[in-house]
Motif scaffolding. Structure first.
Motif, PDB file in Angstrom:
ATOM      1  N   THR A 229       0.822  -1.204   0.000  1.00  0.00           N
ATOM      2  CA  THR A 229       0.000   0.000   0.000  1.00  0.00           C
ATOM      3  C   THR A 229       0.861   1.261   0.000  1.00  0.00           C
ATOM      4  O   THR A 229       0.499   2.257  -0.622  1.00  0.00           O
ATOM      5  CB  THR A 229      -0.961   0.017   1.206  1.00  0.00           C
ATOM      6  OG1 THR A 229      -0.216  -0.153   2.409  1.00  0.00           O
ATOM      7  CG2 THR A 229      -2.010  -1.062   1.084  1.00  0.00           C
TER       8      THR A 229
ATOM      9  N   GLY B 104       2.027   1.594  -3.543  1.00  0.00           N
ATOM     10  CA  GLY B 104       0.906   2.014  -4.372  1.00  0.00           C
ATOM     11  C   GLY B 104       0.559   3.478  -4.200  1.00  0.00           C
ATOM     12  O   GLY B 104       0.277   4.182  -5.180  1.00  0.00           O
ATOM     13  N   SER B 105       0.584   3.975  -2.984  1.00  0.00           N
ATOM     14  CA  SER B 105       0.285   5.393  -2.774  1.00  0.00           C
ATOM     15  C   SER B 105       1.408   6.278  -3.288  1.00  0.00           C
ATOM     16  O   SER B 105       1.162   7.374  -3.799  1.00  0.00           O
ATOM     17  CB  SER B 105       0.017   5.677  -1.292  1.00  0.00           C
ATOM     18  OG  SER B 105       1.172   5.456  -0.516  1.00  0.00           O
TER      19      SER B 105
ATOM     20  N   ALA C 188       0.945   6.427  -7.016  1.00  0.00           N
ATOM     21  CA  ALA C 188      -0.199   7.298  -7.308  1.00  0.00           C
ATOM     22  C   ALA C 188       0.177   8.767  -7.144  1.00  0.00           C
ATOM     23  O   ALA C 188      -0.263   9.620  -7.921  1.00  0.00           O
ATOM     24  CB  ALA C 188      -1.365   6.937  -6.397  1.00  0.00           C
TER      25      ALA C 188
ATOM     26  N   ARG D 116       0.329  11.523 -10.156  1.00  0.00           N
ATOM     27  CA  ARG D 116      -0.743  12.485  -9.893  1.00  0.00           C
ATOM     28  C   ARG D 116      -2.115  11.929 -10.275  1.00  0.00           C
ATOM     29  O   ARG D 116      -2.891  12.557 -10.999  1.00  0.00           O
ATOM     30  CB  ARG D 116      -0.481  13.794 -10.634  1.00  0.00           C
ATOM     31  CG  ARG D 116       0.783  14.454 -10.159  1.00  0.00           C
ATOM     32  CD  ARG D 116       1.026  15.744 -10.859  1.00  0.00           C
ATOM     33  NE  ARG D 116       2.325  16.259 -10.418  1.00  0.00           N
ATOM     34  CZ  ARG D 116       2.797  17.412 -10.805  1.00  0.00           C
ATOM     35  NH1 ARG D 116       2.121  18.169 -11.608  1.00  0.00           N
ATOM     36  NH2 ARG D 116       3.968  17.798 -10.365  1.00  0.00           N
ATOM     37  N   PHE D 117      -2.386  10.717  -9.783  1.00  0.00           N
ATOM     38  CA  PHE D 117      -3.668  10.073 -10.047  1.00  0.00           C
ATOM     39  C   PHE D 117      -4.789  10.810  -9.322  1.00  0.00           C
ATOM     40  O   PHE D 117      -4.576  11.464  -8.300  1.00  0.00           O
ATOM     41  CB  PHE D 117      -3.655   8.620  -9.581  1.00  0.00           C
ATOM     42  CG  PHE D 117      -2.836   7.704 -10.441  1.00  0.00           C
ATOM     43  CD1 PHE D 117      -2.484   8.029 -11.731  1.00  0.00           C
ATOM     44  CD2 PHE D 117      -2.431   6.479  -9.943  1.00  0.00           C
ATOM     45  CE1 PHE D 117      -1.745   7.168 -12.513  1.00  0.00           C
ATOM     46  CE2 PHE D 117      -1.688   5.612 -10.712  1.00  0.00           C
ATOM     47  CZ  PHE D 117      -1.348   5.954 -12.002  1.00  0.00           C
ATOM     48  N   GLN D 118      -6.007  10.645  -9.829  1.00  0.00           N
ATOM     49  CA  GLN D 118      -7.204  11.164  -9.173  1.00  0.00           C
ATOM     50  C   GLN D 118      -7.719  10.110  -8.192  1.00  0.00           C
ATOM     51  O   GLN D 118      -7.113   9.056  -8.027  1.00  0.00           O
ATOM     52  CB  GLN D 118      -8.258  11.520 -10.225  1.00  0.00           C
ATOM     53  CG  GLN D 118      -7.834  12.636 -11.157  1.00  0.00           C
ATOM     54  CD  GLN D 118      -7.502  13.927 -10.416  1.00  0.00           C
ATOM     55  OE1 GLN D 118      -8.252  14.343  -9.537  1.00  0.00           O
ATOM     56  NE2 GLN D 118      -6.392  14.556 -10.758  1.00  0.00           N
TER      57      GLN D 118
ATOM     58  N   GLU E 120      -8.248   6.323  -9.280  1.00  0.00           N
ATOM     59  CA  GLU E 120      -6.984   5.694  -9.639  1.00  0.00           C
ATOM     60  C   GLU E 120      -6.114   5.440  -8.409  1.00  0.00           C
ATOM     61  O   GLU E 120      -5.411   4.434  -8.335  1.00  0.00           O
ATOM     62  CB  GLU E 120      -6.202   6.544 -10.647  1.00  0.00           C
ATOM     63  CG  GLU E 120      -6.818   6.581 -12.026  1.00  0.00           C
ATOM     64  CD  GLU E 120      -7.626   7.833 -12.259  1.00  0.00           C
ATOM     65  OE1 GLU E 120      -7.676   8.692 -11.367  1.00  0.00           O
ATOM     66  OE2 GLU E 120      -8.213   7.936 -13.342  1.00  0.00           O
ATOM     67  N   VAL E 121      -6.172   6.359  -7.441  1.00  0.00           N
ATOM     68  CA  VAL E 121      -5.412   6.172  -6.202  1.00  0.00           C
ATOM     69  C   VAL E 121      -5.932   4.955  -5.450  1.00  0.00           C
ATOM     70  O   VAL E 121      -5.153   4.113  -4.997  1.00  0.00           O
ATOM     71  CB  VAL E 121      -5.484   7.430  -5.309  1.00  0.00           C
ATOM     72  CG1 VAL E 121      -4.898   7.153  -3.935  1.00  0.00           C
ATOM     73  CG2 VAL E 121      -4.770   8.589  -5.955  1.00  0.00           C
TER      74      VAL E 121
ATOM     75  N   SER F  55      -4.889   1.821  -7.336  1.00  0.00           N
ATOM     76  CA  SER F  55      -3.446   1.591  -7.217  1.00  0.00           C
ATOM     77  C   SER F  55      -3.091   1.033  -5.839  1.00  0.00           C
ATOM     78  O   SER F  55      -2.366   0.042  -5.719  1.00  0.00           O
ATOM     79  CB  SER F  55      -2.688   2.889  -7.477  1.00  0.00           C
ATOM     80  OG  SER F  55      -1.323   2.752  -7.220  1.00  0.00           O
ATOM     81  N   VAL F  56      -3.617   1.651  -4.805  1.00  0.00           N
ATOM     82  CA  VAL F  56      -3.321   1.204  -3.437  1.00  0.00           C
ATOM     83  C   VAL F  56      -3.898  -0.185  -3.198  1.00  0.00           C
ATOM     84  O   VAL F  56      -3.243  -1.041  -2.600  1.00  0.00           O
ATOM     85  CB  VAL F  56      -3.860   2.235  -2.415  1.00  0.00           C
ATOM     86  CG1 VAL F  56      -3.781   1.690  -0.996  1.00  0.00           C
ATOM     87  CG2 VAL F  56      -3.086   3.536  -2.510  1.00  0.00           C
TER      88      VAL F  56
END
Length: 68
Positions: free
Chosen positions: A17, A20-21, A24, A28-30, A33-34, A37-38
């Motif tokens: 995690t 993943g963060s 993200a 610059r995921f929204q 997507e964050v 990803s996490v």
């Protein structure tokens, strides 16, 4: 020293995690997507942590099996 299965999963989830963060943040995921990803990296990290715990840290001792 034996590592418990729960410890391997927990540490893998934490590492996944965090990775993943970080990814993200770099891309610059929204929001969705964050979360994706996490979540994905958390699951992959849990599986990896379980595998590492199972195959590396809990190898059977060869000398213990040879003794009667």
């Amino acid at each position: 020293m034996k590592l418990a299965k729960e410890t391997g999963i927990s540490l893998g989830f934490l590492a996944g995690t965090t990775l993943g963060s970080g990814i993200a943040f770099l891309f610059r995921f929204q929001a969705y997507e964050v979360m994706a990803s996490v979540g994905i990296f958390g699951i992959v990290g849990s599986i990896a942590g379980l595998c590492v715990q199972q195959f590396i840290f809990n190898k059977p001792n060869k000398k213990a099996r040879e003794l009667p």
